[in-house]
Design a protein around this motif. Structure first.
Motif, short mmCIF file in Angstrom:
data_model
loop_
_atom_site.label_atom_id
_atom_site.label_comp_id
_atom_site.label_asym_id
_atom_site.label_seq_id
_atom_site.Cartn_x
_atom_site.Cartn_y
_atom_site.Cartn_z
N ASP A 167 0.81 -1.22 0.00
CA ASP A 167 0.00 0.00 0.00
C ASP A 167 0.84 1.27 0.00
O ASP A 167 0.37 2.34 -0.40
N TYR A 168 2.09 1.16 0.44
CA TYR A 168 2.99 2.32 0.47
C TYR A 168 3.16 2.91 -0.92
O TYR A 168 3.21 4.14 -1.09
N ASN A 169 3.23 2.06 -1.94
CA ASN A 169 3.39 2.54 -3.32
C ASN A 169 2.12 2.44 -4.15
O ASN A 169 2.10 2.88 -5.30
N ARG A 170 1.08 1.86 -3.59
CA ARG A 170 -0.14 1.60 -4.36
C ARG A 170 -0.71 2.84 -5.02
O ARG A 170 -1.04 2.83 -6.21
N GLY A 171 -0.85 3.92 -4.24
CA GLY A 171 -1.52 5.10 -4.76
C GLY A 171 -0.88 5.66 -6.00
O GLY A 171 -1.55 5.86 -7.02
N TRP A 172 0.41 5.93 -5.95
CA TRP A 172 1.05 6.56 -7.11
C TRP A 172 1.20 5.58 -8.27
O TRP A 172 1.12 5.99 -9.44
N LEU A 173 1.38 4.30 -7.97
CA LEU A 173 1.51 3.33 -9.06
C LEU A 173 0.21 3.24 -9.85
O LEU A 173 0.22 3.29 -11.09
N LEU A 174 -0.92 3.10 -9.17
CA LEU A 174 -2.20 2.99 -9.88
C LEU A 174 -2.58 4.29 -10.57
O LEU A 174 -3.13 4.28 -11.67
N ALA A 175 -2.27 5.40 -9.93
CA ALA A 175 -2.71 6.69 -10.48
C ALA A 175 -1.79 7.24 -11.55
O ALA A 175 -2.25 7.97 -12.44
N ALA A 176 -0.48 6.89 -11.50
CA ALA A 176 0.45 7.64 -12.34
C ALA A 176 1.52 6.83 -13.06
O ALA A 176 2.15 7.37 -13.97
N LEU A 177 1.79 5.60 -12.68
CA LEU A 177 2.89 4.88 -13.32
C LEU A 177 2.73 4.84 -14.84
O LEU A 177 3.65 5.19 -15.59
N GLY A 178 1.57 4.41 -15.29
CA GLY A 178 1.35 4.33 -16.73
C GLY A 178 0.99 5.66 -17.34
O GLY A 178 1.57 6.08 -18.35
N THR A 179 0.05 6.37 -16.74
CA THR A 179 -0.48 7.59 -17.35
C THR A 179 0.49 8.75 -17.32
O THR A 179 0.44 9.63 -18.19
N TYR A 181 4.23 8.54 -15.79
CA TYR A 181 5.67 8.25 -15.84
C TYR A 181 6.08 7.52 -17.11
O TYR A 181 6.96 7.98 -17.85
N LEU A 182 5.45 6.39 -17.40
CA LEU A 182 5.81 5.67 -18.62
C LEU A 182 5.37 6.43 -19.87
O LEU A 182 6.05 6.41 -20.89
N ALA A 183 4.25 7.12 -19.77
CA ALA A 183 3.77 7.91 -20.91
C ALA A 183 4.73 9.03 -21.26
O ALA A 183 4.73 9.53 -22.40
N ALA A 184 5.57 9.44 -20.30
CA ALA A 184 6.52 10.53 -20.53
C ALA A 184 7.81 10.07 -21.20
O ALA A 184 8.68 10.89 -21.51
N ILE A 185 7.95 8.76 -21.44
CA ILE A 185 9.13 8.22 -22.13
C ILE A 185 8.66 7.80 -23.51
O ILE A 185 8.07 6.72 -23.68
N PRO A 186 8.86 8.62 -24.54
CA PRO A 186 8.21 8.42 -25.84
C PRO A 186 8.37 7.03 -26.44
O PRO A 186 7.37 6.42 -26.86
N ILE A 363 19.82 8.84 -15.17
CA ILE A 363 18.74 9.40 -14.37
C ILE A 363 17.73 10.08 -15.29
O ILE A 363 18.09 10.91 -16.13
N LEU A 364 16.46 9.73 -15.12
CA LEU A 364 15.39 10.35 -15.90
C LEU A 364 14.89 11.57 -15.12
O LEU A 364 13.90 11.51 -14.39
N GLY A 365 15.60 12.67 -15.30
CA GLY A 365 15.29 13.88 -14.55
C GLY A 365 13.92 14.44 -14.84
O GLY A 365 13.36 15.18 -14.03
N GLU A 366 13.35 14.07 -15.99
CA GLU A 366 12.03 14.59 -16.34
C GLU A 366 10.91 13.90 -15.57
O GLU A 366 9.77 14.37 -15.56
#
Length: 379
Positions: A167-179, A181-186, A363-366
């Motif tokens: 649960d420590y990482n659940r929130g940001w992973l479900l909300a933002a990992l794909g939409t 973080y990964l979406a920001a790597i073309p 490092i992916l500074g973006e």
């Protein structure tokens, strides 16, 4: 200097030294008391979360101690003590403190419910107190590990810690990992969206939230999650079924050093676990060999300072405290061990990557995150 001044000066200096010492000692005493109070209040939060008391108040509204006892199926006397303590601590609200104990009605505000009840809230933190009993129970084992140079395996910390870490990482992973973080790597985003379906590895997947996030955002992707802890894998499978992606996410109880046997993969992820591994070079090497031509590994790990400083800020203090009580003992449970602990500074990550056969760990500074630093490793 006169003889009078010479006689008085040491006394004055001594008095000032004593005042400074007393002030510093008093400050440390206050800090330790605050920590002890925080520790005990975390345990009361643990009690409320595990028994569903916050949920009962949020869903059914204000309650007397008898009301709450009936809703939650607990002792009225314990319910009364807990409600009074929660109100005194400021976690709950009470309608009228002057009323007789059994008639007071207690409630939880919407703001506090966002922290203590709503698992999908970005403010949710009710999982955090679950670390306390599990880590505390293993404190004697950690003391013994200090003496012997051994360790304490992850499984020894128990289900509370395993669930809390998930649960420590659940929130940001479900909300933002794909939409986000990964979406920001073309090129990664394009491959995950394309045909034929991309194959993705979530190494050291824990209870599966990263894998589930990828499968939810990228319906073409096929995801494999591996973790050596069977209980985590069971939870991951349950979570995948609840989120409707079990047909495209497969979880296996396997060591990450066996990743090559599950490949080839277009993308591999390791989320906040490299620092816990006894043999991260071997893991990274196995992941490198599991990647398809042109494949990429994304590592997210602690955003600690680039060099040791003392005293440190709150983030460094938290990471070091975690290292002493949990991360380092877990990493030392297997020998030989790199014994990194949570202070995975960029130069250490780059060395691990090179030793594993990757060209570098860029490092992916973006990709900005409050607690994590993202690295890209290309075979």
């Amino acid at each position: 200097m006169s003889s009078v001044t010479q006689d008085v000066a040491p006394v004055v200096a001594g008095e000032r030294t004593t005042e400074v010492l007393e002030e510093a000692a008093g400050a440390l005493m206050g800090r330790i008391f605050d920590a002890a109070l925080g520790f005990m209040e975390l345990l009361t939060l643990y009690t409320g979360e595990r028994l569903g008391l916050y949920t009962a108040l949020a869903e059914a509204g204000p309650a007397t101690s008898r009301d709450l006892a009936e809703r939650a199926g607990i002792s009225e006397r314990y319910a009364r003590e807990w409600l009074e303590q929660q109100a005194v601590a400021g976690f709950l609200e009470v309608d009228d403190p002057a009323r007789p104990a059994g008639e007071r009605r207690y409630s939880i505000s919407s703001a506090h419910a966002a922290v203590l009840v709503d698992r999908d809230s970005p403010f949710y933190l009710a999982h955090f107190p679950r670390f306390v009993p599990g880590i505390g129970a293993q404190a004697p084992a950690v003391v013994e590990a200090f003496r012997t140079g051994g360790g304490v395996p992850w499984s020894a910390f128990g289900p509370d810690v395993i669930e809390a870490q998930g649960d420590y990482n659940r929130g940001w992973l479900l909300a933002a990992l794909g939409t986000r973080y990964l979406a920001a790597i073309p090129d990664v985003n394009a491959r995950l969206s394309a045909d034929p379906p991309a194959r993705v590895l979530d190494a050291a997947c824990g209870v599966g939230w990263a894998a589930i996030s990828v499968a939810t955002v990228y319906p073409n992707a096929i995801v494999v999650g591996i973790d050596p802890d069977p209980s985590s894998i069971e939870l991951a499978r349950t979570n995948a079924a609840q989120y409707g992606v079990a047909d495209r996410v497969r979880f296996e109880a396997r060591d990450a050093r066996e990743a090559v046997e599950e490949g080839p993969f277009d993308l591999a992820l390791v989320i906040e676990s490299i620092h816990d591994m006894a043999q991260p070079v071997q893991v990274l090497d196995a992941i490198r060999r599991s990647l398809a031509p042109g494949g990429t590994l994304i590592v997210a790990d602690e955003k600690v300072g680039e060099a040791f400083t003392a005293p440190g800020d709150m983030a460094e203090r938290f990471c070091y405290a975690s290292g002493v009580t949990l991360c380092l003992p877990m990493g030392m449970a297997e020998q030989p061990s790199e014994a990194i602990g949570p202070m995975l500074r960029p130069d250490i990550m780059r060395r691990l990557a090179r030793d594993a056969g990757f060209g570098d760990a860029r490092i992916l500074g973006e990709l900005e995150h409050d607690a994590l630093r993202f690295y890209r490793l290309d075979a």
